[in-house]
Motif scaffolding. Structure first.
Motif, short mmCIF file in Angstrom:
data_model
loop_
_atom_site.label_atom_id
_atom_site.label_comp_id
_atom_site.label_asym_id
_atom_site.label_seq_id
_atom_site.Cartn_x
_atom_site.Cartn_y
_atom_site.Cartn_z
N ALA A 264 -13.56 12.93 -11.39
CA ALA A 264 -13.03 12.57 -10.07
C ALA A 264 -12.12 11.34 -10.17
CB ALA A 264 -14.17 12.32 -9.09
N VAL A 265 -12.54 10.34 -10.94
CA VAL A 265 -11.71 9.14 -11.10
C VAL A 265 -10.40 9.48 -11.81
CG1 VAL A 265 -11.54 6.92 -12.32
CG2 VAL A 265 -13.59 7.47 -11.00
N LYS A 266 -10.45 10.31 -12.84
CA LYS A 266 -9.21 10.69 -13.53
C LYS A 266 -8.24 11.38 -12.57
CE LYS A 266 -7.21 13.32 -17.34
NZ LYS A 266 -5.98 13.44 -16.58
N ARG A 267 -8.76 12.27 -11.74
CA ARG A 267 -7.89 12.96 -10.78
C ARG A 267 -7.32 11.99 -9.76
NH1 ARG A 267 -11.48 18.55 -10.10
NH2 ARG A 267 -10.98 19.29 -12.20
N MET A 268 -8.12 11.00 -9.33
CA MET A 268 -7.62 9.99 -8.40
C MET A 268 -6.52 9.16 -9.06
SD MET A 268 -9.67 6.79 -6.65
CE MET A 268 -9.93 6.01 -8.25
N VAL A 269 -6.75 8.74 -10.30
CA VAL A 269 -5.76 7.94 -11.03
C VAL A 269 -4.48 8.76 -11.25
CG1 VAL A 269 -5.26 6.88 -13.28
CG2 VAL A 269 -7.40 6.38 -12.10
N ASP A 270 -4.60 10.02 -11.59
CA ASP A 270 -3.42 10.87 -11.77
C ASP A 270 -2.60 10.94 -10.48
OD1 ASP A 270 -4.15 11.35 -14.40
OD2 ASP A 270 -4.94 13.37 -14.01
N GLU A 271 -3.28 11.05 -9.35
CA GLU A 271 -2.58 11.09 -8.06
C GLU A 271 -1.89 9.76 -7.79
OE1 GLU A 271 -3.92 11.68 -3.45
OE2 GLU A 271 -4.75 13.11 -4.89
N ALA A 272 -2.57 8.66 -8.11
CA ALA A 272 -1.97 7.33 -7.91
C ALA A 272 -0.75 7.14 -8.81
CB ALA A 272 -3.01 6.25 -8.18
N LYS A 273 -0.84 7.56 -10.07
CA LYS A 273 0.30 7.45 -10.99
C LYS A 273 1.49 8.24 -10.48
CE LYS A 273 -2.17 6.56 -15.32
NZ LYS A 273 -2.56 7.13 -16.63
N ALA A 274 1.23 9.42 -9.92
CA ALA A 274 2.32 10.26 -9.39
C ALA A 274 3.03 9.57 -8.22
CB ALA A 274 1.77 11.62 -8.95
N MET A 275 2.34 8.66 -7.55
CA MET A 275 2.94 7.91 -6.44
C MET A 275 3.64 6.64 -6.93
SD MET A 275 -0.23 8.19 -3.76
CE MET A 275 0.55 7.48 -2.32
N GLY A 276 3.51 6.33 -8.22
CA GLY A 276 4.11 5.12 -8.77
C GLY A 276 3.24 3.88 -8.60
N ALA A 277 1.94 4.07 -8.47
CA ALA A 277 1.02 2.95 -8.23
C ALA A 277 0.75 2.17 -9.50
CB ALA A 277 -0.29 3.48 -7.66
N ILE B 234 -16.63 12.73 -5.11
CA ILE B 234 -15.28 12.35 -4.73
C ILE B 234 -15.10 10.86 -5.00
CG2 ILE B 234 -15.92 12.00 -2.32
CD1 ILE B 234 -13.01 12.95 -1.64
N ALA B 235 -13.95 10.51 -5.53
CA ALA B 235 -13.54 9.12 -5.71
C ALA B 235 -12.29 8.94 -4.87
CB ALA B 235 -13.25 8.83 -7.18
N TYR B 236 -12.22 7.84 -4.12
CA TYR B 236 -11.05 7.62 -3.28
C TYR B 236 -10.78 6.13 -3.13
CZ TYR B 236 -14.55 6.89 0.40
OH TYR B 236 -15.62 6.44 1.13
N GLY B 237 -9.55 5.82 -2.79
CA GLY B 237 -9.14 4.44 -2.60
C GLY B 237 -7.70 4.40 -2.12
N ALA C 233 0.85 -1.19 0.00
CA ALA C 233 0.00 0.00 0.00
C ALA C 233 0.88 1.24 0.00
CB ALA C 233 -0.92 -0.01 1.21
N LEU C 234 0.58 2.17 -0.89
CA LEU C 234 1.34 3.42 -0.98
C LEU C 234 0.66 4.56 -0.24
CD1 LEU C 234 2.32 3.26 -4.76
CD2 LEU C 234 3.68 2.54 -2.77
N GLY C 235 -0.64 4.48 -0.11
CA GLY C 235 -1.38 5.53 0.58
C GLY C 235 -2.71 5.81 -0.09
N MET C 236 -3.49 6.62 0.58
CA MET C 236 -4.81 6.97 0.07
C MET C 236 -4.67 7.98 -1.07
SD MET C 236 -7.99 8.34 2.27
CE MET C 236 -9.24 9.33 1.50
N VAL C 237 -5.52 7.80 -2.07
CA VAL C 237 -5.59 8.76 -3.18
C VAL C 237 -7.04 9.16 -3.37
CG1 VAL C 237 -3.51 8.04 -4.39
CG2 VAL C 237 -5.64 6.82 -4.82
N LYS C 238 -7.23 10.37 -3.88
CA LYS C 238 -8.60 10.85 -4.08
C LYS C 238 -8.62 11.84 -5.22
CE LYS C 238 -6.90 14.28 -1.55
NZ LYS C 238 -5.46 14.33 -1.81
N GLY C 239 -9.82 12.00 -5.74
CA GLY C 239 -10.07 13.01 -6.76
C GLY C 239 -11.45 13.56 -6.50
N ALA C 240 -11.60 14.86 -6.60
CA ALA C 240 -12.89 15.48 -6.32
C ALA C 240 -13.19 16.55 -7.36
CB ALA C 240 -12.89 16.10 -4.92
N VAL C 241 -14.48 16.80 -7.53
CA VAL C 241 -14.93 17.84 -8.45
C VAL C 241 -16.29 18.34 -7.97
CG1 VAL C 241 -16.03 16.22 -10.06
CG2 VAL C 241 -15.29 18.45 -10.90
#
Length: 110
Positions: free
Chosen positions: A60-73, A94-97, A16-24
């Motif tokens: 929201a999902v795109k923003r969450m995925v972008d955050e996850a990619k930035a973490m190397g997920a 909001i989308a989060y995981g 686990a790398l951490g929580m990610v989220k995207g909101a609009v």
């Protein structure tokens, strides 16, 4: 990127790398909002709002995925959605995981 609502990925070990989220916060223009108000008089689906929420979820999902990619997920597990009405005709979505990175198994060349 793999997105799963379950907490595990069958057959795959990961860290686990951490929580990610995207909101609009999304809204429809006044004309569609007015027509939606008229729709409440006769009942049925308010298509304009359905479209608005679908678009908001995609953003929201795109923003969450972008955050996850930035973490190397490699994936996001435990994906959930939330929404709230912010004002008449506007909703926050909001989308989060949990962002995860696959662990290599012995013998993997990749």
């Amino acid at each position: 990127m793999k997105l799963l609502s379950i907490e595990t990925i069958p057959g795959q070990d990961f860290e686990a790398l951490g929580m990610v989220k995207g909101a609009v916060v999304q809204t429809k223009h006044f004309g569609k909002d007015f027509m939606a108000g008229l729709k409440t008089l006769v009942g049925g689906e308010i298509v304009g709002y359905t479209e608005m929420l679908n678009e908001a979820r995609q953003i929201a999902v795109k923003r969450m995925v972008d955050e996850a990619k930035a973490m190397g997920a490699d994936a996001v597990v435990g994906v959930r959605y939330g929404s709230a009405q912010m004002m008449q005709g506007a909703a926050e979505v909001i989308a989060y995981g949990t962002a995860v990175r696959y662990l290599k198994k012995e013998g993997d060349n990749a």
